[in-house]
Scaffold this active site. Structure first.
Site, short mmCIF file in Angstrom:
data_model
loop_
_atom_site.label_atom_id
_atom_site.label_comp_id
_atom_site.label_asym_id
_atom_site.label_seq_id
_atom_site.Cartn_x
_atom_site.Cartn_y
_atom_site.Cartn_z
N GLU A 1 -23.02 6.90 -1.02
CA GLU A 1 -24.32 6.28 -0.70
C GLU A 1 -24.56 6.45 0.80
OE1 GLU A 1 -23.26 2.36 -1.95
OE2 GLU A 1 -22.16 1.96 -0.09
N CYS B 1 15.64 0.54 13.97
CA CYS B 1 15.05 1.81 14.38
C CYS B 1 16.11 2.90 14.26
CB CYS B 1 14.54 1.71 15.82
SG CYS B 1 14.09 3.32 16.52
N HIS C 1 -6.18 7.27 12.61
CA HIS C 1 -5.77 5.87 12.41
C HIS C 1 -4.32 5.75 11.94
CE1 HIS C 1 -10.24 4.44 11.99
NE2 HIS C 1 -9.89 4.67 13.24
N GLN D 1 -9.66 9.40 8.96
CA GLN D 1 -9.37 7.99 9.30
C GLN D 1 -8.33 7.44 8.33
OE1 GLN D 1 -13.30 5.76 10.22
NE2 GLN D 1 -13.91 7.52 9.02
N THR E 1 -17.13 7.99 4.39
CA THR E 1 -16.90 6.91 5.36
C THR E 1 -18.19 6.12 5.54
OG1 THR E 1 -16.22 6.35 7.63
CG2 THR E 1 -17.19 8.53 7.31
N ARG F 1 0.83 -1.21 0.00
CA ARG F 1 0.00 0.00 0.00
C ARG F 1 0.87 1.26 0.00
NH1 ARG F 1 -4.20 -0.66 4.64
NH2 ARG F 1 -4.89 1.38 3.91
C1 BJW Z 1 -17.17 7.28 -1.74
C2 BJW Z 1 -16.56 7.17 -2.96
C3 BJW Z 1 -16.40 8.35 -3.66
C4 BJW Z 1 -16.64 5.22 -2.18
N1 BJW Z 1 -16.85 9.50 -3.15
N2 BJW Z 1 -17.62 8.42 -1.24
C5 BJW Z 1 -18.47 -3.85 18.72
C6 BJW Z 1 -19.28 -2.70 18.72
C7 BJW Z 1 -18.70 -1.42 18.59
C8 BJW Z 1 -17.33 -1.26 18.48
C9 BJW Z 1 -16.55 -2.40 18.49
C10 BJW Z 1 -17.12 -3.68 18.61
N3 BJW Z 1 -16.11 -4.58 18.57
C11 BJW Z 1 -14.94 -3.92 18.43
C12 BJW Z 1 -15.19 -2.58 18.38
C13 BJW Z 1 -14.20 -1.51 18.22
C14 BJW Z 1 -13.59 -1.51 16.84
C15 BJW Z 1 -14.72 -1.42 15.79
O1 BJW Z 1 -15.23 -0.37 15.50
N4 BJW Z 1 -15.09 -2.55 15.21
C16 BJW Z 1 -16.19 -2.54 14.25
C17 BJW Z 1 -15.80 -3.33 13.03
C18 BJW Z 1 -17.43 -3.03 14.93
N5 BJW Z 1 -12.74 -0.33 16.76
C19 BJW Z 1 -11.48 -0.34 17.17
O2 BJW Z 1 -10.95 -1.37 17.56
C20 BJW Z 1 -10.77 0.98 17.19
N6 BJW Z 1 -10.22 1.21 18.47
C21 BJW Z 1 -11.00 1.34 19.56
O3 BJW Z 1 -12.23 1.26 19.51
O4 BJW Z 1 -10.29 1.62 20.71
C22 BJW Z 1 -11.04 1.69 21.95
C23 BJW Z 1 -11.67 3.02 22.20
C24 BJW Z 1 -12.69 3.11 23.12
C25 BJW Z 1 -13.30 4.31 23.38
C26 BJW Z 1 -12.87 5.46 22.72
C27 BJW Z 1 -11.86 5.38 21.84
C28 BJW Z 1 -11.28 4.16 21.57
C29 BJW Z 1 -9.63 0.99 16.18
C30 BJW Z 1 -10.12 0.96 14.77
C31 BJW Z 1 -8.95 0.82 13.80
C32 BJW Z 1 -9.39 0.82 12.35
N7 BJW Z 1 -8.29 0.47 11.53
C33 BJW Z 1 -8.47 0.44 10.08
C34 BJW Z 1 -7.21 -0.16 9.42
C35 BJW Z 1 -5.91 0.52 9.85
C36 BJW Z 1 -5.44 1.56 8.91
C37 BJW Z 1 -5.27 1.05 7.48
O5 BJW Z 1 -4.77 -0.06 7.25
O6 BJW Z 1 -5.61 1.80 6.54
O7 BJW Z 1 -8.77 1.75 9.59
S1 BJW Z 1 -9.88 -0.54 9.55
C38 BJW Z 1 -10.32 0.50 8.22
O8 BJW Z 1 -11.65 0.99 8.47
C39 BJW Z 1 -9.36 1.70 8.27
C40 BJW Z 1 -10.32 2.83 8.05
O9 BJW Z 1 -9.79 4.05 8.53
C41 BJW Z 1 -11.57 2.39 8.78
C42 BJW Z 1 -12.82 3.09 8.34
O10 BJW Z 1 -13.14 2.79 7.00
P1 BJW Z 1 -13.82 3.89 6.06
O11 BJW Z 1 -12.90 5.02 5.87
O12 BJW Z 1 -15.17 4.18 6.57
O13 BJW Z 1 -13.88 3.08 4.67
P2 BJW Z 1 -15.04 2.14 4.10
O14 BJW Z 1 -14.47 1.38 3.00
O15 BJW Z 1 -15.71 1.38 5.17
O16 BJW Z 1 -16.13 3.18 3.55
C43 BJW Z 1 -15.87 3.99 2.42
C44 BJW Z 1 -17.11 4.82 2.11
O17 BJW Z 1 -16.80 5.69 1.03
C45 BJW Z 1 -18.31 3.96 1.67
O18 BJW Z 1 -19.49 4.39 2.34
C46 BJW Z 1 -18.44 4.26 0.16
O19 BJW Z 1 -19.78 4.28 -0.29
C47 BJW Z 1 -17.84 5.64 0.08
N8 BJW Z 1 -17.26 5.95 -1.21
N9 BJW Z 1 -16.25 5.81 -3.18
C48 BJW Z 1 -17.47 9.46 -1.93
N10 BJW Z 1 -15.82 8.34 -4.90
#
Ligand code: BJW
Length: 243
Positions: free
Chosen positions: A211, A143, A116, A98, A184, A64
């Site tokens: 969407e 490092c 992130h 993010q 997102t 990536r």
């Molecule tokens: C367009 C378009 C165009 C397309 N124009 N639009 C159960 C319930 C609730 C929470 C949890 C649970 N079990 C676990 C959790 C917590 C967990 C979580 O949320 N899990 C869920 C899956 C349920 N979260 C965590 O673990 C986070 N940490 C945490 O919660 O710590 C504790 C805490 C507690 C209290 C406060 C604070 C913290 C950490 C999350 C880490 C996410 N990491 C990733 C990968 C790492 C980075 C990387 O490799 O890049 O981050 S996962 C991945 O998803 C990446 C992204 O940043 C993240 C979000 O994705 P995003 O950006 O929304 O992308 P998509 O693909 O999902 O959506 C794209 C959108 O664009 C779509 O809607 C398309 O339609 C649209 N689109 N083309 C406009 N041209």
């Protein structure tokens, strides 16, 4: 959008996700052609995956990183419109992304939090130092701070890890009068909960996406289409109202 008092503009918080970078040539995660359709989260985006098979995780981020640094990847009009908004917005402003790409910076954004992490940075788990790193990483990478080997990891936030700068983000959301979510899907917390925090602060909430997202009903204003079109149009309308 409710009336905007140009002499007392609302504090603005913008959240971006992978959708804003899609038209720059970077994949989203959860779309049909997205990253999670090709690799399993449990294999590449958890601390357990890295402990089990660091070279597999490095290979995923190396590919990536090479993609991001490749010719042809550049900010699109959506990124540029947000940089212009930051420059011309007369009130408080924070862009929370993010995304781990650097396209917001390349477009000129500066009041920016990478919650992130950043693909072009590496962190040493031994000494905690964070360094800019544009080449490939491996378990053998030393490092530049402590010279230790075996502790270098991508400076990104995996599932189960705490996102960066949450206190700064929470403070901005408490003061926020206008919250705009762009590109997102609203699947990943805590970012997916920001709209609820903004509503508690009585902010006007806007969704700009291809969407409707998971939490679409929480947004008082919604516009759907490609970010390269709907973001510049929204920014233009918003700035016109501050003049
Ligand atoms: C367009 C378009 C165009 C397309 N124009 N639009 C159960 C319930 C609730 C929470 C949890 C649970 N079990 C676990 C959790 C917590 C967990 C979580 O949320 N899990 C869920 C899956 C349920 N979260 C965590 O673990 C986070 N940490 C945490 O919660 O710590 C504790 C805490 C507690 C209290 C406060 C604070 C913290 C950490 C999350 C880490 C996410 N990491 C990733 C990968 C790492 C980075 C990387 O490799 O890049 O981050 S996962 C991945 O998803 C990446 C992204 O940043 C993240 C979000 O994705 P995003 O950006 O929304 O992308 P998509 O693909 O999902 O959506 C794209 C959108 O664009 C779509 O809607 C398309 O339609 C649209 N689109 N083309 C406009 N041209």
């Amino acid at each position: 959008m409710p009336e905007l008092d140009a002499s007392n503009p609302p504090a603005l918080v913008i959240l971006t996700g992978a959708g804003i970078s899609k038209e720059s040539g970077l994949d989203t995660f959860r779309d049909a052609d997205g990253i999670w359709a090709r690799v399993r989260i449990e294999d590449v985006a958890t601390p357990e995956a890295f402990a089990r098979d660091p070279e597999r995780v490095h290979a995923f981020y190396n590919a990536r990183r090479r993609g991001l640094c490749g010719a042809g990847i550049a900010p699109n009009p959506g990124h540029r419109a947000l940089a212009r908004l930051e420059q011309d917005w007369p009130g408080e402003f924070l862009l929370v992304t993010q995304n781990i790409d650097d396209l917001h910076e390349r477009a000129g954004s500066a009041k920016l939090v990478h919650m992130h992490g950043e693909l072009l940075k590496a962190r040493c788990e031994r000494c905690d130092a964070v360094h800019r790193h544009e080449g490939d990483l491996s378990a053998a990478t030393a490092c530049p701070g402590c010279a230790g080997r075996g502790g270098i990891r991508p400076h990104v936030v995996w599932f189960g890890e705490m996102p960066f700068e949450m206190e700064r983000i929470d403070a901005a959301l408490r003061r926020c009068g206008l919250f705009v979510s762009i590109g997102t899907s609203g699947n990943v917390y805590p970012a997916a909960g920001f709209v609820q925090q903004a509503l508690l602060s009585r902010a006007h909430t806007v969704e700009l996406n291809l969407e409707p997202s998971e939490g679409a009903s929480l947004f008082r204003e919604r516009h759907y289409g490609p970010a390269s079109e709907i973001v510049p149009a929204f920014v233009e309308r918003l700035l016109r109202r501050t003049r």
